[in-house]
Design a protein around this motif. Structure first.
Motif, PDB file in Angstrom:
ATOM      1  N   GLU A  21      38.353  47.455  31.387  1.00  0.00           N
ATOM      2  CA  GLU A  21      37.121  46.720  31.064  1.00  0.00           C
ATOM      3  C   GLU A  21      37.436  45.330  30.524  1.00  0.00           C
ATOM      4  N   ASP A  22      38.470  45.233  29.676  1.00  0.00           N
ATOM      5  CA  ASP A  22      38.829  43.947  29.092  1.00  0.00           C
ATOM      6  C   ASP A  22      39.680  43.097  30.035  1.00  0.00           C
ATOM      7  N   PHE A  23      40.433  43.766  30.902  1.00  0.00           N
ATOM      8  CA  PHE A  23      41.405  43.070  31.736  1.00  0.00           C
ATOM      9  C   PHE A  23      40.770  42.343  32.919  1.00  0.00           C
ATOM     10  N   VAL A  24      39.841  43.002  33.609  1.00  0.00           N
ATOM     11  CA  VAL A  24      39.308  42.448  34.852  1.00  0.00           C
ATOM     12  C   VAL A  24      38.718  41.051  34.667  1.00  0.00           C
ATOM     13  N   PRO A  25      37.900  40.796  33.629  1.00  0.00           N
ATOM     14  CA  PRO A  25      37.300  39.456  33.522  1.00  0.00           C
ATOM     15  C   PRO A  25      38.304  38.346  33.216  1.00  0.00           C
ATOM     16  N   MET A  61      43.553  33.886  33.666  1.00  0.00           N
ATOM     17  CA  MET A  61      44.783  33.743  32.871  1.00  0.00           C
ATOM     18  C   MET A  61      46.053  33.840  33.715  1.00  0.00           C
ATOM     19  N   ALA A  62      45.990  34.522  34.855  1.00  0.00           N
ATOM     20  CA  ALA A  62      47.190  34.696  35.677  1.00  0.00           C
ATOM     21  C   ALA A  62      47.485  33.425  36.465  1.00  0.00           C
ATOM     22  N   ARG A  63      48.748  33.226  36.782  1.00  0.00           N
ATOM     23  CA  ARG A  63      49.163  32.079  37.569  1.00  0.00           C
ATOM     24  C   ARG A  63      50.115  32.540  38.669  1.00  0.00           C
ATOM     25  N   PRO A  64      50.008  31.970  39.876  1.00  0.00           N
ATOM     26  CA  PRO A  64      50.942  32.347  40.934  1.00  0.00           C
ATOM     27  C   PRO A  64      52.372  32.028  40.526  1.00  0.00           C
ATOM     28  N   CYS A  65      53.287  32.904  40.888  1.00  0.00           N
ATOM     29  CA  CYS A  65      54.703  32.603  40.667  1.00  0.00           C
ATOM     30  C   CYS A  65      55.100  31.410  41.540  1.00  0.00           C
ATOM     31  N   PRO A  92      50.213  37.155  30.274  1.00  0.00           N
ATOM     32  CA  PRO A  92      49.214  36.774  29.259  1.00  0.00           C
ATOM     33  C   PRO A  92      47.960  37.633  29.304  1.00  0.00           C
ATOM     34  N   ALA A  93      47.476  37.935  30.508  1.00  0.00           N
ATOM     35  CA  ALA A  93      46.269  38.748  30.630  1.00  0.00           C
ATOM     36  C   ALA A  93      46.516  40.185  30.197  1.00  0.00           C
ATOM     37  N   ILE A  94      47.677  40.734  30.537  1.00  0.00           N
ATOM     38  CA  ILE A  94      48.008  42.107  30.131  1.00  0.00           C
ATOM     39  C   ILE A  94      48.057  42.205  28.614  1.00  0.00           C
ATOM     40  N   ARG A  95      48.734  41.256  28.004  1.00  0.00           N
ATOM     41  CA  ARG A  95      48.872  41.291  26.542  1.00  0.00           C
ATOM     42  C   ARG A  95      47.515  41.145  25.854  1.00  0.00           C
ATOM     43  N   GLN A  96      46.686  40.219  26.346  1.00  0.00           N
ATOM     44  CA  GLN A  96      45.388  39.993  25.718  1.00  0.00           C
ATOM     45  C   GLN A  96      44.489  41.219  25.871  1.00  0.00           C
ATOM     46  N   ALA A  97      44.443  41.809  27.059  1.00  0.00           N
ATOM     47  CA  ALA A  97      43.605  42.987  27.279  1.00  0.00           C
ATOM     48  C   ALA A  97      44.109  44.175  26.472  1.00  0.00           C
TER      49      ALA A  97
END
Length: 220
Positions: free
Chosen positions: A79-83, A88-92, A27-32
């Motif tokens: 720049e967009d990804f770090v914040p 947004m990430a979740r542990p597997c 989700p974070a990769i796609r959004q950034a």
């Protein structure tokens, strides 16, 4: 689970990829990728392709997708990804239990990732896994990215370990290729960003399809 895995010794060096292996960062990769590419290019990149290419690292992914604007895109993506990465990430599933058990068994644990250090340090803390990792190698350390074995060898050096009876765990063929070149047993996890077929093409020593498979293969 498919395997032809040699037995791992107690106290072995266990080296893990991060994104798609220990956490779900899609989700974070796609959004950034969406926001940064709109800002730089005026239109979005192919987000499904970004999710696949990013396993090679941000600069390489952007060079593959848009060579004429790669540097600008890479800077904007980070720049967009770090914040948003950690929120947004979740542990597997099973990651905390797996790393905790391996650490308790005396294994030496490291993360080798193409992600950037600020994001990695934040997700380690937020996911509660920092207490179990003995070394972390990120894209900011300046090593050649996987599939080159250089970052994996750097992690082994920081652990004070040889590759004998150790393992590299990742969700990308690049993880397996880097681990094999460093002399480690290679375990692919089909829980992450790429397809099982792409993992099989890299001929890992074993493939874990569910978290229980990985725990069994690592002997924890």
């Amino acid at each position: 689970m498919s395997a032809r895995l040699p037995r791992l010794r107690a106290g072995a060096p266990l080296i893990f990829d991060l994104d798609g292996t220990l956490n779900d960062s899609r989700p974070a990769i796609r959004q950034a990728a969406l926001t940064s590419s709109r800002r730089v290019l005026g239109e979005p990149l192919d987000l499904d392709r970004v999710v696949i290419e990013i396993s090679r690292g941000v600069p390489a992914a952007m060079a593959e997708m848009c060579p004429d604007r790669a540097e600008e895109l890479a800077e904007a993506f980070v720049e967009d990804f770090v914040p948003i990465f950690s929120p947004m990430a979740r542990p597997c599933p099973g990651v905390r239990e797996l790393l905790g058990a391996a650490h308790a068994a005396g294994d030496r644990l490291a993360i080798v990732t193409s992600n950037v250090r600020p994001a990695v340090e934040q997700i380690e803390e937020d996911c509660g896994i920092a207490q179990w990792t003995d070394a972390v190698v990120t894209a900011d350390d300046g090593y050649r990215p996987k599939p080159d074995p250089e970052p994996v060898l750097a992690a082994l050096d920081r652990l004070g370990s040889r590759p004998d009876a150790g393992a590299m765990v990742g969700d990308s063929p690049y993880d397996g290729l880097a681990g094999r070149a460093a002399g480690l047993t290679t375990i692919a996890v089909s829980l992450g960003l790429l397809s099982r077929a792409s993992l099989e093409a890299a001929e890992p020593d074993a493939i874990a399809d569910v978290p229980a498979d990985l725990a069994s293969l690592l002997g924890v």
